[in-house]
Each structure stands twice: as structure tokens, then as C-alpha cells.
Design an enzyme around this catalytic site. Structure first.
Site, PDB file in Angstrom:
ATOM      1  CB  ALA A 124      -0.940  -0.026   1.200  1.00  0.00           C
ATOM      2  CB  ILE A 178      -6.348 -10.844 -37.089  1.00  0.00           C
ATOM      3  CG1 ILE A 178      -5.180 -10.005 -37.626  1.00  0.00           C
ATOM      4  CG2 ILE A 178      -6.397 -12.215 -37.762  1.00  0.00           C
ATOM      5  CD1 ILE A 178      -3.790 -10.569 -37.340  1.00  0.00           C
ATOM      6  CG  HIS A 179      -9.733 -13.368 -33.760  1.00  0.00           C
ATOM      7  ND1 HIS A 179      -8.379 -13.217 -33.600  1.00  0.00           N
ATOM      8  CD2 HIS A 179      -9.977 -14.691 -33.585  1.00  0.00           C
ATOM      9  CE1 HIS A 179      -7.825 -14.390 -33.321  1.00  0.00           C
ATOM     10  NE2 HIS A 179      -8.776 -15.301 -33.316  1.00  0.00           N
ATOM     11  N   GLY A 180     -11.831  -9.851 -36.371  1.00  0.00           N
ATOM     12  CA  GLY A 180     -13.044  -9.120 -36.746  1.00  0.00           C
ATOM     13  C   GLY A 180     -14.030  -9.050 -35.597  1.00  0.00           C
ATOM     14  N   GLY A 181     -15.324  -9.165 -35.928  1.00  0.00           N
ATOM     15  CA  GLY A 181     -16.390  -9.054 -34.910  1.00  0.00           C
ATOM     16  C   GLY A 181     -16.236 -10.073 -33.799  1.00  0.00           C
ATOM     17  CD  GLU A 211       4.276  -3.766  -9.893  1.00  0.00           C
ATOM     18  OE1 GLU A 211       5.461  -4.029 -10.146  1.00  0.00           O
ATOM     19  OE2 GLU A 211       3.456  -4.559  -9.402  1.00  0.00           O
ATOM     20  N   PRO A 250      -4.676   8.858  -3.113  1.00  0.00           N
ATOM     21  CG  PRO A 250      -6.777   9.225  -2.156  1.00  0.00           C
ATOM     22  CD  PRO A 250      -5.403   8.701  -1.845  1.00  0.00           C
ATOM     23  N   GLY A 251      -3.718  11.368  -3.910  1.00  0.00           N
ATOM     24  CA  GLY A 251      -2.934  12.496  -4.423  1.00  0.00           C
ATOM     25  C   GLY A 251      -1.512  12.130  -4.813  1.00  0.00           C
ATOM     26  CB  ILE A 264      -4.175  -1.450  -2.203  1.00  0.00           C
ATOM     27  CG1 ILE A 264      -3.863   0.022  -1.828  1.00  0.00           C
ATOM     28  CG2 ILE A 264      -3.182  -2.414  -1.574  1.00  0.00           C
ATOM     29  CD1 ILE A 264      -2.615   0.626  -2.460  1.00  0.00           C
TER      30      ILE A 264
HETATM   31  C1  LIG Z   1      -5.374  -2.148 -11.196  1.00  0.00           C
HETATM   32  C2  LIG Z   1      -4.330  -1.390 -10.463  1.00  0.00           C
HETATM   33  C3  LIG Z   1      -3.581  -2.025  -9.472  1.00  0.00           C
HETATM   34  C4  LIG Z   1      -2.646  -1.297  -8.727  1.00  0.00           C
HETATM   35  N1  LIG Z   1      -1.978  -1.907  -7.681  1.00  0.00           N
HETATM   36  C5  LIG Z   1      -1.266  -1.143  -6.810  1.00  0.00           C
HETATM   37  C6  LIG Z   1      -0.743  -1.701  -5.580  1.00  0.00           C
HETATM   38  O1  LIG Z   1      -0.889  -2.897  -5.323  1.00  0.00           O
HETATM   39  N2  LIG Z   1      -0.096  -0.878  -4.715  1.00  0.00           N
HETATM   40  C7  LIG Z   1       0.082   0.448  -4.968  1.00  0.00           C
HETATM   41  O2  LIG Z   1       0.675   1.133  -4.124  1.00  0.00           O
HETATM   42  N3  LIG Z   1      -0.366   1.016  -6.127  1.00  0.00           N
HETATM   43  C8  LIG Z   1      -1.043   0.252  -7.044  1.00  0.00           C
HETATM   44  N4  LIG Z   1      -1.554   0.819  -8.200  1.00  0.00           N
HETATM   45  C9  LIG Z   1      -1.328   2.232  -8.446  1.00  0.00           C
HETATM   46  C10 LIG Z   1      -0.476   2.499  -9.663  1.00  0.00           C
HETATM   47  O3  LIG Z   1       0.869   2.176  -9.394  1.00  0.00           O
HETATM   48  C11 LIG Z   1      -0.690   3.967 -10.084  1.00  0.00           C
HETATM   49  O4  LIG Z   1      -2.000   4.062 -10.616  1.00  0.00           O
HETATM   50  C12 LIG Z   1       0.321   4.432 -11.097  1.00  0.00           C
HETATM   51  O5  LIG Z   1       1.605   4.516 -10.529  1.00  0.00           O
HETATM   52  C13 LIG Z   1      -0.038   5.794 -11.691  1.00  0.00           C
HETATM   53  O6  LIG Z   1      -0.364   6.708 -10.704  1.00  0.00           O
HETATM   54  P1  LIG Z   1      -1.734   7.568 -10.823  1.00  0.00           P
HETATM   55  O7  LIG Z   1      -2.828   6.614 -11.136  1.00  0.00           O
HETATM   56  O8  LIG Z   1      -1.856   8.372  -9.607  1.00  0.00           O
HETATM   57  O9  LIG Z   1      -1.526   8.479 -12.067  1.00  0.00           O
HETATM   58  P2  LIG Z   1      -0.795   9.919 -12.049  1.00  0.00           P
HETATM   59  O10 LIG Z   1       0.492   9.811 -11.349  1.00  0.00           O
HETATM   60  O11 LIG Z   1      -1.757  10.932 -11.578  1.00  0.00           O
HETATM   61  O12 LIG Z   1      -0.536  10.142 -13.589  1.00  0.00           O
HETATM   62  C14 LIG Z   1      -1.568  10.551 -14.503  1.00  0.00           C
HETATM   63  C15 LIG Z   1      -0.963  10.612 -15.902  1.00  0.00           C
HETATM   64  O13 LIG Z   1       0.090  11.587 -15.923  1.00  0.00           O
HETATM   65  C16 LIG Z   1       1.300  10.976 -16.333  1.00  0.00           C
HETATM   66  N5  LIG Z   1       2.411  11.601 -15.618  1.00  0.00           N
HETATM   67  C17 LIG Z   1       2.584  11.694 -14.296  1.00  0.00           C
HETATM   68  N6  LIG Z   1       3.730  12.323 -14.007  1.00  0.00           N
HETATM   69  C18 LIG Z   1       4.302  12.625 -15.192  1.00  0.00           C
HETATM   70  C19 LIG Z   1       5.525  13.266 -15.583  1.00  0.00           C
HETATM   71  N7  LIG Z   1       6.397  13.702 -14.668  1.00  0.00           N
HETATM   72  N8  LIG Z   1       5.777  13.415 -16.892  1.00  0.00           N
HETATM   73  C20 LIG Z   1       4.904  12.957 -17.819  1.00  0.00           C
HETATM   74  N9  LIG Z   1       3.747  12.346 -17.534  1.00  0.00           N
HETATM   75  C21 LIG Z   1       3.454  12.169 -16.222  1.00  0.00           C
HETATM   76  C22 LIG Z   1       1.154   9.512 -15.996  1.00  0.00           C
HETATM   77  O14 LIG Z   1       2.027   8.689 -16.764  1.00  0.00           O
HETATM   78  C23 LIG Z   1      -0.308   9.291 -16.329  1.00  0.00           C
HETATM   79  O15 LIG Z   1      -0.442   9.120 -17.717  1.00  0.00           O
HETATM   80  C24 LIG Z   1      -2.422   0.067  -9.015  1.00  0.00           C
HETATM   81  C25 LIG Z   1      -3.141   0.686 -10.064  1.00  0.00           C
HETATM   82  C26 LIG Z   1      -4.078  -0.021 -10.766  1.00  0.00           C
HETATM   83  C27 LIG Z   1      -4.844   0.684 -11.853  1.00  0.00           C
END
Ligand SMILES: Cc1cc2nc3c(=O)[nH]c(=O)nc-3n(C[C@H](O)[C@H](O)[C@H](O)COP(=O)(O)OP(=O)(O)OC[C@H]3O[C@@H](n4cnc5c(N)ncnc54)[C@H](O)[C@@H]3O)c2cc1C
Length: 388
Positions: free
Chosen positions: A127, A337-340, A363, A131-132, A160
Site C-alpha cells: 500500500a 484479425i478476428h473481426g467481430g 508499477e 489519491p494524491g 491496492i
Molecule cells: C489495477 C491497479 C492495481 C494497482 N496496484 C497497486 C498496488 O498494489 N499498490 C500500490 O501502491 N499502487 C497500485 N496501483 C497504483 C499504480 O501504481 C498507479 O495508478 C500508477 O503509478 C499511476 O499513478 P496515478 O494513477 O496516480 O496516475 P498519475 O500519477 O496521476 O498520472 C496521470 C498521468 O500523468 C502521467 N504523468 C505523471 N507524471 C508525469 C511526468 N512527470 N511526466 C509525464 N507524464 C506524467 C502519468 O504517466 C499518467 O499518464 C495500481 C493501479 C491499478 C490501476
């Protein structure tokens, strides 16, 4: 230079491929049906049964040190195995493994967290994201405030993986605001019973992550993993391993998908001929084969560097970026390639399409990999064109 696999590597590759063909592929239709009806693709009991079967043929603790009963096969073999398992979408992994950073547990923590995780008795989750703070993980805000011999955690973690099912979480929180990621973030081992709650997040894939809510969760001092203030490095260490393992799985999926497209193109007749005889289709097949081949060797080189104790971070970022994009391009062409039919839920292509999209996000997004690669080059940490 020798690109051949050793006899041992070939044997392991074949054994895993046989396991996938015999034990996992027959479950695919059931997985699709379960998921369509809102259930997990495969039950926990079935996973256990499969893991026990795999254990009998020696597949247990692939990367786990021998002292914990594991096979400790190392990065190259792990990549080979991930490629084979990637050939099916059945959500399965061999048992007997634990998150790499749990090996930093002290003796007491090992008994409570590491060993039960290896044995499949407890489930962990990682974890870090909030959000931010996703890509910019250095700016996490979750506070941990000292109160006697406890730390009190408040805040929210999002996305997470396994957060709905986990028994405990490796939680990254700020213990020193001034220092932040430079010595002020600590990793805590936090049992669900200590009071955190989880809520599922619905995604386009079958990957169901969770929001974790911490409202005055009291964590004993002895549950700090590693050292106070050194958590950010642990977080990066955890993420680092996935950077060549994720594209390894993607390669297996892309190979299986490409084979589906090859088979289909030979039998689908349009305008009196199989579509395989059309140049438009042949080019999609050729481009996919070339991209898969290239991705494979970038991944193998990253694993080879890790296996030989070199710093594989740059190569791993290249492997993750390239492998994730490759798999998305391949699945898109295979669907075309598989179309519909490719667009229906009769076939697993759309499922893979949804799942592989995630590989460009979690990641470390594509953009973050590019940022890392460019920074390494521009700062001179690596030189373009330099082979070791
Ligand atoms: C299904 C799923 C499973 C996950 N599992 C885990 C987990 O187990 N543990 C955990 O801690 N997190 C997990 N994550 C979180 C994941 O690692 C983040 O969603 C990811 O790192 C991107 O962060 P964000 O979603 O806040 O996007 P943001 O960081 O807000 O980025 C938004 C967009 O801006 C781009 N961007 C950001 N900074 C820059 C920059 N400096 N230059 C250019 N472009 C930029 C990004 O590439 C992206 O396109 C998971 C996410 C998903 C969707």
C-alpha cells in the site's frame, strides 16, 4: 554470445508449459463464465489445489531462498516461468512466495508475516499509492504519529492489489514531514484486525484493487518493517522487481494471442481466400512476431543483469515500457484479425485486451519509465550504445 537455454532451463520451461496446458487452460471457459457472472475467475480452494499439485512437481517458492524451503531459481528462470504462465489468463501463480521486502522482517516479524505468507496462510498487500500520489510517490501524505509505543495512522491508500483479500498490508506513511521521502517515510506491517477497512474499486479489467481507509489505526512500534524513516527505499525495492516480471508475463500472453491470430487467419475465408493470404493480415502477424522477439531479449537481458548482481534498473525500465506497449499493440492487432468475433466475450481476446491495458499503467506508467530512461541517459548514468 550464447542465446541458447541450458538443459535445465529447457526442462523447466517444458514442465511449466505442460502444467499450463494440462491444468490451467482447461479452466479458461469456467474462468470467463465466473467473471461474466461477477465471481472471481477461480476460487481460493481451486488455487490451493493447483498449488499443491504444482508443489508435487517442484514448483513452489520459485524465488524463495532454500532456507525457507524455496527453489530460489533466480531472475532468469523466474522470467521463463512468468512467460509460460502468461500464456493463459487463468489468474494463477505458484505458491511459496512472499514479497521481496518481507525478507527484511526481524525474527519475530518473520514468524508473524514472512513465513505464513510463504506458506499461503496469510495474504499481503502493498500500500503505497494515495489519491494524491501515484507516479509521484514521494509526495504521499498518510501520517503516522507516535503515541507511546504505538504509531497512529490516518489517511487513505488507493488501487491496492489484493487489498480486499489481504490479512495484512505493508503500508507506507510519513513519520517525519520535514524529511519526507528522504528519510521520513516508514513502512509498517499492519494487520487488518488493527482497524483498516477496504472498499473494492471497479476497473475495466478483472483486477480488483481496493481503497484502504485508515482512521486512527494504532500500530505497535515493533511492526515497523526495516528501519524508521527508510520506508521509501523499501517501496522502490518492491516495485523494482516487477519491472522485468510484468513484461515477461506480457510476452507469454502476446505469443498465445499471436498464435490464435495465425490459426484463425488460415481458416477465415473472405472473398474466396483465407485472410492469411492478404498482405494486410500478414503484416500484422509479422510486426507482432518482431515486436515479441525484441521484447523477449530486452526482458532476458534485464533478468540476466539482475541474476549477475548488476544494477538492472535502467534495463528493467526499458523492458517494462517496451513489453507493455508491445503487448497492447499485439492484442489490438489480434482482435482486429478476428473481426467481430474478436470483440465478443465468446473469445478471451477482449479480456486480455482489458487486462493488458493495465500493464501500461501500474508499477510505473509508460511516461514514468520514459522519464527514468531519459534521466539516466541525460545525466550520463548510462551511455547510449554501450553494451556491457
Ligand atoms: C489495477 C491497479 C492495481 C494497482 N496496484 C497497486 C498496488 O498494489 N499498490 C500500490 O501502491 N499502487 C497500485 N496501483 C497504483 C499504480 O501504481 C498507479 O495508478 C500508477 O503509478 C499511476 O499513478 P496515478 O494513477 O496516480 O496516475 P498519475 O500519477 O496521476 O498520472 C496521470 C498521468 O500523468 C502521467 N504523468 C505523471 N507524471 C508525469 C511526468 N512527470 N511526466 C509525464 N507524464 C506524467 C502519468 O504517466 C499518467 O499518464 C495500481 C493501479 C491499478 C490501476
Amino acid at each position: 554470445m550464447d542465446f541458447t537455454l541450458t538443459d535445465e532451463q529447457k526442462m523447466i520451461q517444458k514442465t511449466v508449459r505442460d502444467f499450463v496446458n494440462k491444468e490451467l487452460k482447461p479452466l479458461e471457459q469456467e474462468v470467463l463464465k465466473n467473471e461474466r457472472e461477477g465471481r472471481p475467475g477461480i476460487s481460493r480452494e481451486k488455487v490451493k489445489e493447483l498449488r499443491d499439485k504444482a508443489k508435487e512437481i517442484g514448483f513452489w517458492g520459485i524465488n524463495t531462498p532454500e532456507e525457507y524451503g524455496g527453489a530460489n531459481l533466480g531472475p532468469i528462470m523466474s522470467v521463463l516461468i512468468a512467460m509460460e504462465l502468461g500464456r493463459t489468463f487463468v489468474p494463477f501463480n505458484f505458491g511459496g512466495s512472499a514479497d521481496n521486502i518481507l525478507y527484511l522482517c526481524n525474527e519475530e516479524q518473520k514468524q508473524k508475516y514472512l513465513i505464513p505468507t510463504i506458506n499461503g496462510e496469510r495474504r499481503s498487500c502493498f500500500a503505497l499509492t494515495e489519491p494524491g500520489a501515484g507516479s509521484d510517490a514521494r509526495s504521499i501524505q498518510m501520517q503516522a504519529v507516535k503515541d507511546g509505543d504505538h504509531w497512529v495512522l490516518n489517511g487513505e491508500k488507493v488501487f491496492i492489489t489484493n487489498g480486499n483479500e489481504a490479512d495484512f498490508a505493508m503500508v507506507f506513511a510519513v513519520t517525519d514531514k520535514e524529511k519526507g521521502a528522504n528519510g521520513g517515510v516508514t513502512c509498517f506491517l499492519v494487520d487488518r484486525e488493527m482497524g483498516w477497512e477496504s472498499e473494492p474499486i471497479h476497473t475495466m479489467g478483472e483486477w480488483g484493487p481496493a481503497t484502504l481507509i485508515f482512521d486512527n489505526v494504532r500500530v505497535p512500534e515493533e511492526n515497523i518493517l526495516g528501519e524508521l524513516g527508510q520506508g521509501f527505499n523499501l517501496g522502490m525495492q518492491w516495485i523494482g522487481q516487477g519491472r522485468y516480471m510484468i513484461p515477461a508475463g506480457a510476452i507469454g500472453a502476446a505469443e498465445r494471442l499471436l498464435q490464435m491470430a495465425i490459426d484463425y487467419s488460415k481458416t477465415r475465408i473472405t472473398f474466396g481466400k483465407p485472410i492469411a493470404e492478404r498482405q494486410a493480415i500478414q503484416w500484422m502477424i509479422a510486426d507482432s512476431a518482431v515486436e515479441i522477439e525484441a521484447a523477449k531479449w530486452i526482458v532476458f537481458r534485464a533478468a540476466w543483469m539482475a541474476e549477475n548482481g548488476m544494477d538492472a534498473r535502467h534495463q528493467s525500465s526499458m523492458a517494462k515500457l517496451n513489453g507493455a506497449i508491445m503487448a497492447n499493440q499485439v492484442v489490438d492487432r489480434v482482435l482486429q484479425i478476428h473481426g467481430g468475433m474478436g470483440y465478443t466475450k465468446e473469445l478471451p481476446i477482449e479480456r486480455w485486451y482489458r487486462e493488458l491495458r493495465l500493464y501500461r499503467i501500474f508499477e510505473g506508467t509508460d511516461e514514468i519509465q520514459r522519464r527514468t530512461i531519459a534521466r539516466n541517459i541525460l545525466k550520463g548514468h548510462v551511455k547510449v550504445g554501450e553494451l556491457l
